[in-house]
Every structure is written in C-alpha cells, then in structure tokens.
Design a protein around this motif. Structure first.
Motif, PDB file in Angstrom:
ATOM      1  N   MET A 487       0.872  -1.169   0.000  1.00 38.83           N
ATOM      2  CA  MET A 487       0.000   0.000   0.000  1.00 38.83           C
ATOM      3  C   MET A 487       0.913   1.225   0.000  1.00 38.83           C
ATOM      4  O   MET A 487       1.705   1.417   0.923  1.00 38.83           O
ATOM      5  N   TYR A 488       0.808   2.029  -1.055  1.00 30.85           N
ATOM      6  CA  TYR A 488       1.655   3.214  -1.184  1.00 30.85           C
ATOM      7  C   TYR A 488       0.757   4.426  -1.079  1.00 30.85           C
ATOM      8  O   TYR A 488      -0.014   4.724  -2.001  1.00 30.85           O
ATOM      9  N   ILE A 489       0.810   5.142   0.061  1.00 31.63           N
ATOM     10  CA  ILE A 489      -0.218   6.153   0.345  1.00 31.63           C
ATOM     11  C   ILE A 489       0.344   7.497   0.800  1.00 31.63           C
ATOM     12  O   ILE A 489      -0.276   8.176   1.614  1.00 31.63           O
ATOM     13  N   PRO A 490       1.479   7.948   0.323  1.00 30.46           N
ATOM     14  CA  PRO A 490       2.015   9.221   0.823  1.00 30.46           C
ATOM     15  C   PRO A 490       1.208  10.417   0.356  1.00 30.46           C
ATOM     16  O   PRO A 490       0.410  10.341  -0.578  1.00 30.46           O
ATOM     17  N   ASN A 491       1.420  11.552   1.045  1.00 31.54           N
ATOM     18  CA  ASN A 491       0.880  12.844   0.638  1.00 31.54           C
ATOM     19  C   ASN A 491      -0.635  12.900   0.645  1.00 31.54           C
ATOM     20  O   ASN A 491      -1.263  13.536  -0.196  1.00 31.54           O
ATOM     21  N   ASN A 492      -1.239  12.204   1.601  1.00 30.44           N
ATOM     22  CA  ASN A 492      -2.654  12.350   1.916  1.00 30.44           C
ATOM     23  C   ASN A 492      -2.763  13.006   3.293  1.00 30.44           C
ATOM     24  O   ASN A 492      -1.832  12.899   4.111  1.00 30.44           O
ATOM     25  N   PRO A 493      -3.878  13.649   3.597  1.00 32.50           N
ATOM     26  CA  PRO A 493      -4.019  14.244   4.932  1.00 32.50           C
ATOM     27  C   PRO A 493      -3.838  13.237   6.062  1.00 32.50           C
ATOM     28  O   PRO A 493      -3.366  13.599   7.146  1.00 32.50           O
ATOM     29  N   GLY A 494      -4.218  11.972   5.826  1.00 32.26           N
ATOM     30  CA  GLY A 494      -4.100  10.970   6.879  1.00 32.26           C
ATOM     31  C   GLY A 494      -2.889  10.074   6.778  1.00 32.26           C
ATOM     32  O   GLY A 494      -2.786   9.076   7.506  1.00 32.26           O
ATOM     33  N   SER A 495      -1.964  10.400   5.874  1.00 32.67           N
ATOM     34  CA  SER A 495      -0.828   9.501   5.654  1.00 32.67           C
ATOM     35  C   SER A 495       0.022   9.304   6.911  1.00 32.67           C
ATOM     36  O   SER A 495       0.405   8.176   7.242  1.00 32.67           O
ATOM     37  N   LEU A 496       0.331  10.400   7.616  1.00 35.23           N
ATOM     38  CA  LEU A 496       1.264  10.313   8.734  1.00 35.23           C
ATOM     39  C   LEU A 496       0.596   9.923  10.041  1.00 35.23           C
ATOM     40  O   LEU A 496       1.286   9.513  10.992  1.00 35.23           O
ATOM     41  N   THR A 497      -0.737  10.012  10.107  1.00 30.49           N
ATOM     42  CA  THR A 497      -1.419   9.714  11.371  1.00 30.49           C
ATOM     43  C   THR A 497      -2.231   8.425  11.334  1.00 30.49           C
ATOM     44  O   THR A 497      -2.796   8.025  12.355  1.00 30.49           O
ATOM     45  N   CYS A 498      -2.305   7.779  10.163  1.00 30.74           N
ATOM     46  CA  CYS A 498      -3.044   6.513  10.112  1.00 30.74           C
ATOM     47  C   CYS A 498      -2.246   5.420  10.835  1.00 30.74           C
ATOM     48  O   CYS A 498      -1.033   5.539  11.043  1.00 30.74           O
ATOM     49  N   ASN A 499      -2.940   4.346  11.184  1.00 30.01           N
ATOM     50  CA  ASN A 499      -2.308   3.250  11.928  1.00 30.01           C
ATOM     51  C   ASN A 499      -1.853   2.176  10.943  1.00 30.01           C
ATOM     52  O   ASN A 499      -2.522   1.162  10.748  1.00 30.01           O
ATOM     53  N   SER A 509       3.284  -4.249   3.080  1.00 33.29           N
ATOM     54  CA  SER A 509       4.231  -3.148   3.149  1.00 33.29           C
ATOM     55  C   SER A 509       3.464  -1.858   2.905  1.00 33.29           C
ATOM     56  O   SER A 509       2.774  -1.723   1.898  1.00 33.29           O
ATOM     57  N   VAL A 510       3.567  -0.922   3.853  1.00 41.21           N
ATOM     58  CA  VAL A 510       2.820   0.329   3.761  1.00 41.21           C
ATOM     59  C   VAL A 510       3.788   1.497   3.760  1.00 41.21           C
ATOM     60  O   VAL A 510       4.552   1.670   4.713  1.00 41.21           O
ATOM     61  N   THR A 511       3.779   2.262   2.700  1.00 38.80           N
ATOM     62  CA  THR A 511       4.607   3.456   2.589  1.00 38.80           C
ATOM     63  C   THR A 511       3.728   4.665   2.814  1.00 38.80           C
ATOM     64  O   THR A 511       2.809   4.938   2.035  1.00 38.80           O
ATOM     65  N   VAL A 512       3.998   5.388   3.906  1.00 42.96           N
ATOM     66  CA  VAL A 512       3.185   6.551   4.232  1.00 42.96           C
ATOM     67  C   VAL A 512       3.942   7.843   4.012  1.00 42.96           C
ATOM     68  O   VAL A 512       3.345   8.912   3.938  1.00 42.96           O
ATOM     69  N   GLY A 513       5.280   7.785   3.916  1.00 46.43           N
ATOM     70  CA  GLY A 513       6.091   8.979   3.706  1.00 46.43           C
ATOM     71  C   GLY A 513       6.089   9.393   2.262  1.00 46.43           C
ATOM     72  O   GLY A 513       5.487   8.771   1.400  1.00 46.43           O
ATOM     73  N   GLY A 514       6.780  10.429   1.995  1.00 45.06           N
ATOM     74  CA  GLY A 514       6.873  10.950   0.629  1.00 45.06           C
ATOM     75  C   GLY A 514       7.465  12.317   0.699  1.00 45.06           C
ATOM     76  O   GLY A 514       8.470  12.538   1.362  1.00 45.06           O
ATOM     77  N   ASP A 515       6.866  13.257   0.044  1.00 45.17           N
ATOM     78  CA  ASP A 515       7.343  14.626   0.141  1.00 45.17           C
ATOM     79  C   ASP A 515       7.145  15.113   1.568  1.00 45.17           C
ATOM     80  O   ASP A 515       6.096  14.936   2.167  1.00 45.17           O
ATOM     81  N   SER A 516       8.161  15.738   2.138  1.00 42.25           N
ATOM     82  CA  SER A 516       8.109  16.123   3.536  1.00 42.25           C
ATOM     83  C   SER A 516       7.235  17.348   3.742  1.00 42.25           C
ATOM     84  O   SER A 516       6.955  18.107   2.816  1.00 42.25           O
ATOM     85  N   GLN A 517       6.822  17.544   5.020  1.00 44.88           N
ATOM     86  CA  GLN A 517       5.991  18.687   5.340  1.00 44.88           C
ATOM     87  C   GLN A 517       6.800  19.975   5.206  1.00 44.88           C
ATOM     88  O   GLN A 517       7.981  20.019   5.542  1.00 44.88           O
ATOM     89  N   PRO A 518       6.175  21.047   4.729  1.00 41.58           N
ATOM     90  CA  PRO A 518       6.915  22.306   4.617  1.00 41.58           C
ATOM     91  C   PRO A 518       6.975  23.041   5.951  1.00 41.58           C
ATOM     92  O   PRO A 518       6.088  22.936   6.794  1.00 41.58           O
ATOM     93  N   THR A 519       8.025  23.796   6.130  1.00 37.65           N
ATOM     94  CA  THR A 519       8.115  24.756   7.225  1.00 37.65           C
ATOM     95  C   THR A 519       8.669  26.048   6.650  1.00 37.65           C
ATOM     96  O   THR A 519       9.484  26.027   5.726  1.00 37.65           O
ATOM     97  N   ILE A 520       8.210  27.168   7.173  1.00 32.70           N
ATOM     98  CA  ILE A 520       8.672  28.464   6.694  1.00 32.70           C
ATOM     99  C   ILE A 520       9.878  28.886   7.521  1.00 32.70           C
ATOM    100  O   ILE A 520       9.822  28.916   8.755  1.00 32.70           O
ATOM    101  N   VAL A 521      10.968  29.216   6.846  1.00 33.32           N
ATOM    102  CA  VAL A 521      12.192  29.607   7.556  1.00 33.32           C
ATOM    103  C   VAL A 521      12.579  31.049   7.268  1.00 33.32           C
ATOM    104  O   VAL A 521      13.576  31.531   7.774  1.00 33.32           O
ATOM    105  N   SER A 522      11.786  31.744   6.437  1.00 35.20           N
ATOM    106  CA  SER A 522      12.109  33.135   6.121  1.00 35.20           C
ATOM    107  C   SER A 522      11.551  34.054   7.200  1.00 35.20           C
ATOM    108  O   SER A 522      10.730  33.661   8.030  1.00 35.20           O
ATOM    109  N   SER A 523      11.974  35.309   7.165  1.00 34.62           N
ATOM    110  CA  SER A 523      11.421  36.294   8.086  1.00 34.62           C
ATOM    111  C   SER A 523      10.052  36.735   7.602  1.00 34.62           C
ATOM    112  O   SER A 523       9.573  36.298   6.558  1.00 34.62           O
TER     113      SER A 523
END
Length: 615
Positions: A487-499, A509-523
């Motif tokens: 099951m390949y399920i990255p980049n869904n709202p529930g990907s990182l919090t599903c069980n 085999s379940v892949t929940v990762g993928g593109d990482s979450q963004p964070t803002i580092v600029s001023s």
C-alpha cells in the motif's frame, strides 16, 4: 393535404412545402400504398426543382427480366411509360408543365416502378448520377416501397437525393442482405420507416450517414424489432445522421442476437444530445469509436447487456476529443469486456459528472493494467466527476484513475482487483477520499500473479479511511506473490497519522512517507505599499521540505490570521519570490497579515505583520 389549386393544411407536416405546427408530429406523406395492395412497386414522388433529371436502375427475377417505369402527375394522369431490361439504367427528364403545380411554385410527379411481368420480382433498386447533370440533382421528395423479395438496397437512396424527406416500406423484406450506404447523405431526410422484418440482413454499413459539414435532419427511424442474422453495423448516423433521440426511439433494433461488430457509430455527429441503447448484443466482440467528436452529446446510456461468457467485447466507446457537454455515462447493465475497454478514452469531457458502472462487469484483461478513465489532460479531462456510482463491477485487473481529480469516492465492494493507482499532480492534489473493492479476492482468486499494489498518492484520504481499509485487508503473511503486497499512500491528509501497523501485521508493506511537510524559515514579509483599501506585500519565502504548496497571504482585523480569513493564493514552487496585493480593505483600519504555505499535508505560516490602511 396539398395539391393543385389548394392551400396547404397548416395542421399537418407537408413533405412538399414543410408547413408544420409541431415538429414532433409525424409527417403526412403525399402518397401511400394502401393495405391489401400486394402489387410489387416502388413509388417515388419528385418535383421540378434542381435539374428535374432522374436516373436509376432495378434488377428483377424471371425469364423476361424487365421492369416498367410509369410517370404520373399528382392527380393520377399518366404521362409516360418505359419498359426497361433488368440492370439497365433509366434516364428521365421531365417537362415541368406535365406535373401538378403546388403552392410552393414547383410541379410534382409520381414515378411508379413495377416488374413488367407480374410473376417476376424486384430484386434491387439504386439511384444513379446522370451524365451532363448535377450529381445531386435528383429532386426526390418521398420514396415508398412494397418490395417483399428485394435482396439489396446498397446505395438505393444516396447522395443524389438531397431533397428526400420521407421513406416508408410497406412489407417485410426477408431476402434483403445489405443496407450499405442506404439513405446516406440524404441531408433533408426526416422520417424513415424500415421493413417490418429483415430476417436475412447481414450488414448495415454507412446507412443514414450525413455529409461532412452538413447535418442530416432525421428524427424518426423505425427498425423491425429484431435483426436475427445481422453481424455488422458500421459508420451509421455519422455527421448528424440522427438529430433527435427520445426514450421511445431506439437507434437500433431491440434484438441483435448475432451482432459481432459495431463501429464508428455517431461519429462527428454535431447535433445529437442524447443516445440510449436498449439492444442486448450477446455475441458482440468489437465495439470502437462509438462516438467520436460528439460536441452536443449530453447523455450516453447503455440500458442493455453486452457480451457473454463466450464473447468478451473490446469496448472503446469513446475515442477522441471534445465531449464538451457530456454530463452522464451509463455502462451496460451486464458487460463482458476485455482489453482496453473503458468508458472514456478521450479527452476534454469538461462537464461529465456521473459514470454508472454495470451491475455485473466481467473483465478479461489482455494488458497489465486498464485505465477506466481517459488520458489526463491538464486537470481538465473529466474533472467534474465526483463519484463512481451504482452497480457492482466484477473483475478488472487494474484501475488507473486518470483525469478525474475531483472524484471523491469509488465504491465497488464486489470488484476483484489487483492494482489501483490514483495519483494527483504535484501542484494539484486530488479529491479521492473513499475507496472500496473486494479485498478478500486476493486470497480466493488466482489471477494475482503479478503482485498487489495500491498507489493512492496526493489524494484526500483521511486517517480514518486508511484505517478502515487496513482493517478490511486480508492477511497475506506468507502468501507468495511475484511482486508486491504494498500500500503506497504518501501525501494524503491521513498519511502520517493513520495506523499502518494494522496492515503491516497482516503482511503488507505500507509506505506513508513521501514529500516532507513544509516549514517556513524566512522572516516576515514586508509591506511595500498601503492605500485606503489596498496593501501590497512582497518578500522571499523559503520553505523546507519538497512538498509543493499553494503560497499566499492571509489577513484579518484580529491577531493570528489563517487561510479561513481573507487570503490570496498562487500555485508555486519552492523557494519563491512573491508579490501579492490585498484588496477590499477598510479605510483607517489596523490589519494583521501572515504569509502561508498550504500543502496536502498541512498549512504553515510566517511571522505576523501589522499595518493600518490610510483614511
């Protein structure tokens, strides 16, 4: 009725003059063959328009193979007689004054064709071009047939009959084998009543086809109930061969027990809006290009059964582009299909909202995967489909959801499936949030020899839906599969919090990762211009992670604004330099503003900026 010295009755449709009150009322022909008249004959009603030149030929049976052509005015006065040997062309040119003058200023004639010897039979009839005259110069208005022994009507009425409006058969034609090009390019044809039975008919090719750039006006087509021997229908109703369909007028006979091929029907038909097929076709094996470039088509329904356990259909109903107005598609009730069969192979179905699948769909694959939706077309093709409804598909080797970014649910609990892919674009996540098939078929069916893969990426699945799917999955621990149990399920709202442990403990085999979450580092972004009702902001927004985002500004008159308040938006890549204008502001008012980056996983914000608009 109309005639010499009379005014047309406006309450009826007159084929001669076109007077009409209700376009849905049947026409009133100028002549008929009365019940009980069993003399073989063809009656042609013509007028003095165009060249008033006529050419045709017949074949007849018997020792003395001749046919007789008589010309009458509309009052029944005979004007000429010609006896012709079978298969020899008859050429006629009329002096208008010998006909009957009608209110439209034209003179009208009747041509009556019969076997010269009463025991002989008319076997064929076809119009022909006339040397020295225009190829479309046949001013034929009506054609009436009492021809029970006719064997072919190939090109019987064709491009030479541009004025023809009405065709009627008064007998069965059970020796007829071909309708090739019958009534083809008869641009003015409005009604056609075919023989009561055609039990020997094998092919109907290019019948009732219009001309490129000219749509036919055919609105009533009456078939016999069944064509028991017909095997091939092809290129019918093209270029507007039917302009109007109703629930009571099926474009095909109800019973087609031996039909094996139906191709290129309704091609380039620019006027027809609704098509409903109610004819069961148990022997059908080939069906392609059913509707190519049907710009006006709104509804296509197959209220019938197609194929059988011994005849699987290669079914490409759509192939091409420009289904601008198509709203709904209903697949057959029971369908046996194979290969690349799919409801929409084309692009640009801008308006399609509903696809209804069969109550039973038996799928025989000859390819590794099948796209049940057509080519992805820049987030346009099929983009308004929101659900796959009704019925229970039976078996499909693989489903690729291509071009349906707004599809929210696919629910087919009896569907045997070994792979599915629903992958949103990097900048355009899809809406699919609910998916169901027969998960237990993995253990009970032997066609899963290529592995099991469910790729549901960049969609809208919440954690609860993934957990429901994980609980429904069978235990495949120890199951030998030449491929994946994944099951390949990255980049869904529930990907990182599903069980995912639920599925992993069952051997998946379940892949929940993928593109990482963004964070803002600029001023914080800078305010560059302020008026009484606008403010501009620019800056360089630097994000961590590689998840594509929608980036913009949000503002409010209270602290900590979010995207639920006023906002601008712009699809972008990272990092970016941005410049946005906030509009609709109130004068002399203090606002709080933040930049934001919104991905399919989360939304993050910059530091807050405060500004006050001018008075």
């Amino acid at each position: 009725m109309t005639g010499a010295g009379t005014e047309p009755d406006p309450a009826v449709y007159c084929p001669m003059n076109g007077y009409i009150i209700d376009p849905d009322l049947p026409m009133t022909p100028e002549v008929t063959i009365p019940p009980g008249d069993t003399t073989e004959k063809i009656i042609l009603v013509c007028n003095s328009s165009l060249d008033a030149a006529f050419s045709f030929f017949c074949t007849t049976s018997g020792v003395s193979q001749k046919y007789t052509t008589k010309v009458f005015d509309m009052a029944g006065n005979q004007r000429s007689t010609i006896d012709t040997v079978s298969n020899i062309q008859v050429d006629l040119t009329f002096t208008p004054i010998l006909g009957t003058l009608y209110p439209d200023g034209l003179y009208y004639f009747k041509i009556i064709i019969t076997p010269t010897i009463i025991t002989n039979h008319l076997l064929s009839f076809a119009v022909r071009s006339r040397s020295g005259f225009a190829s479309n110069g046949w001013p034929l208005i009506e054609a009436h047939f009492y021809t029970p022994y006719i064997t072919t009507l190939t090109s019987a009425l064709s491009t030479y009959c541009k004025k023809l409006k009405y065709i009627k058969f008064y007998s069965a034609c059970d020796s007829l084998t071909s309708l090739g090009s019958f009534a083809g390019a008869c641009d003015s044809l409005k009604e056609c009543y075919l023989p009561s039975s055609m039990n020997a008919l094998i092919t109907a090719i290019a019948a009732f086809a219009g001309t490129s750039g000219v749509n036919m006006q055919l609105r009533i087509l009456q078939w016999p109930t069944a064509l028991p021997e017909c095997t091939t229908m092809q290129s019918m109703f093209t270029y507007g061969g039917l302009t109007k369909m109703t629930s009571t007028v099926n474009p095909l006979p109800t019973s087609l027990p031996k039909l094996t091929s139906i191709q290129s029907m309704f091609e380039y038909n620019m006027t027809i809006e609704e098509i409903e097929i109610v004819s069961d076709m148990p022997k059908l094996t080939t069906a392609s290009n059913f509707a190519l470039w049907p710009r006006a088509l709104k509804s296509l329904k197959f209220n019938c059964n197609l194929g059988s356990p011994t005849a699987y259909v290669e079914m490409q109903w759509f192939y091409g582009y420009n289904y601008d107005n198509l709203v709904e598609v209903m697949w057959p009730i029971i369908a046996y299909v194979k290969g690349s069969s799919q409801p929409t192979e084309g692009k640009q179905c801008y308006s399609l909202k509903t696809v209804t699948y069969p109550s039973e769909m038996h799928y025989q694959s000859i390819a590794s995967q099948t796209s049940l939706f057509g080519q992805y077309d820049s987030n346009i093709s099929l983009e308004t489909i929101t659900s796959i409804i009704s019925g229970d598909m039976d078996y499909c080797q693989g489903i690729n959801f291509l071009g349906v970014p707004k599809l929210t649910q696919f629910w087919q609990p009896k569907l045997k499936l070994f792979s599915a892919a629903a992958i949103g674009s990097l900048a355009y996540p899809w809406k699919l949030s609910s998916f169901e098939c027969d998960w237990n078929a993995i253990l009970t069916d032997n066609f899963y020899n290529g592995g099991i893969l469910f790729n549901l990426r960049y969609c809208a699945f919440p954690a609860a839906e993934f957990d429901r799917i994980f609980n429904a999955l069978p235990n495949v621990t120890g199951l030998v599969i030449a491929g994946w149990k994944q099951m390949y399920i990255p980049n869904n709202p529930g990907s990182l919090t599903c069980n995912k442990t639920i599925a992993v403990n069952k051997g998946w085999s379940v892949t929940v990762g993928g593109d990482s979450q963004p964070t803002i580092v600029s001023s914080a972004p800078a305010i560059t211009a302020i008026t009484s009702n606008t403010a501009s902001s620019s800056g360089n927004l630097t994000l961590t992670g590689n998840n594509p985002c929608k980036v913009g500004l949000c503002w409010a008159t209270t602290i900590t604004p979010t995207i639920n308040n006023s906002k601008t938006s712009e699809d972008t890549i990272i990092p970016m330099a941005f410049s946005h204008v906030m509009t609709g502001l109130l004068p002399n008012t203090t606002y709080y503003m933040r930049a934001y980056a919104q991905s399919v996983i989360n939304t993050v914000y910059s530091l807050q900026v405060t500004f006050t608009t001018l008075p």
